[in-house]
Design an enzyme around this catalytic site. Structure first.
Site, PDB file in Angstrom:
ATOM      1  N   HIS A   1       0.828  -1.210   0.000  1.00 28.60           N
ATOM      2  CA  HIS A   1       0.000   0.000   0.000  1.00 28.60           C
ATOM      3  C   HIS A   1       0.865   1.265   0.000  1.00 28.60           C
ATOM      4  CE1 HIS A   1      -3.589   2.451   1.048  1.00 28.60           C
ATOM      5  NE2 HIS A   1      -2.693   3.172   1.719  1.00 28.60           N
ATOM      6  N   GLU A   2       1.789   1.347   0.951  1.00 24.36           N
ATOM      7  CA  GLU A   2       2.606   2.563   1.047  1.00 24.36           C
ATOM      8  C   GLU A   2       3.535   2.709  -0.157  1.00 24.36           C
ATOM      9  OE1 GLU A   2       1.743   4.904   2.899  1.00 24.36           O
ATOM     10  OE2 GLU A   2       0.511   3.809   4.334  1.00 24.36           O
TER      11      GLU A   2
ATOM     12  N   CYS B   1      -8.863  -4.028  -3.254  1.00 21.97           N
ATOM     13  CA  CYS B   1      -7.566  -3.491  -3.703  1.00 21.97           C
ATOM     14  C   CYS B   1      -6.704  -3.089  -2.508  1.00 21.97           C
ATOM     15  CB  CYS B   1      -7.784  -2.279  -4.601  1.00 21.97           C
ATOM     16  SG  CYS B   1      -6.239  -1.558  -5.241  1.00 21.97           S
TER      17      CYS B   1
END
Length: 178
Positions: free
Chosen positions: A128-129, A144
Site C-alpha cells: 500500500h505505502e 484493492c
C-alpha cells in the site's frame, strides 16, 4: 526498478525478510534489505508514546542507506501517528515510505499471535505505502491493496495485491510516479 527495505530501530530480521519475496513479486523488481538506522529521537512524542510518521519519513530520506534505489521502505516496530490522528499504519512520500509493524500484531489487540495474519498485514501495508510512492491514490475497490485502512479490520478485508486498474496505472506510468 529496485526497492530497498530499511529497518528503523529494533526490527526482527526475520520480519524484514518476510517482506522481500512478496514485494519482489508484486512490483516485479529487485528488493534488498539494507542496514538498520536508529530511531530519530526527534520523532518521539513521549506523552503519546508514539513516533511522528512525518519525522520518521524525513529521517529515512536523509539516511545514507537509500542511494541507488528507486524506492525505499522504512520498517519500524514503534507506533506511528500523524498530528490530528490517533495512529497510522504507514506514510509515503515521493520515493520513500515507512510502515509500522506494531499495530499489525494480534498481541497489540490482546489476542493470541497469528503468524499468518501478521505476515499478510505486513505485506498489505508495505505494498500500500509503496503504491503511494508510484503516485497511486486510495482506491474505491474494497479488495484493492490501495483501499484506505483506518482499522486493522479494514486492513484484513482488503487483499495484498493491486486491483486491475491500479496495476495498469503502475505499469503504464499513469500513476504519476510522484
Amino acid at each position: 526498478m529496485s526497492i530497498i527495505l530499511i529497518p528503523i530501530g529494533k526490527v526482527d530480521p526475520g520480519e524484514m525478510k518476510l517482506l522481500e519475496s512478496p514485494l519482489k513479486a508484486e512490483f516485479s523488481c529487485d528488493v534488498a534489505i539494507g542496514k538498520k538506522i536508529p530511531l530519530p529521537a526527534a520523532a518521539l512524542n513521549a506523552a503519546r508514546n508514539q513516533y511522528d510518521a512525518e519525522v520518521m519519513l524525513e529521517h529515512l530520506s536523509l539516511s545514507g542507506e537509500t542511494a541507488g534505489y528507486d524506492r525505499v521502505l522504512g520498517v519500524t516496530d514503534v507506533d506511528l501517528y500523524l498530528p490530528g490522528m490517533n495512529f497510522v499504519f504507514g506514510l509515503a512520500g515521493r520515493r520513500n515510505a515507512v510502515i509500522s509493524l506494531r499495530r499489525l500484531r494480534q498481541s497489540f489487540y490482546n489476542q493470541p499471535e497469528d503468524a499468518g495474519a501478521f505476515r499478510r498485514r505486513a505485506v498489505v501495508e508495505a505494498v500500500h505505502e509503496l503504491g503511494h510512492t508510484f503516485g497511486l491514490p486510495h482506491c474505491e475497490d474494497p479488495r484493492c491493496v490501495m483501499r484506505f485502512s483506518n482499522t486493522i479490520a479494514e486492513t484484513d478485508r482488503k487483499g495484498p495485491a493491486f486491483c486491475t486498474a491500479c496495476r495498469s496505472r503502475i505499469r503504464t506510468g499513469e500513476a504519476g510516479g510522484r
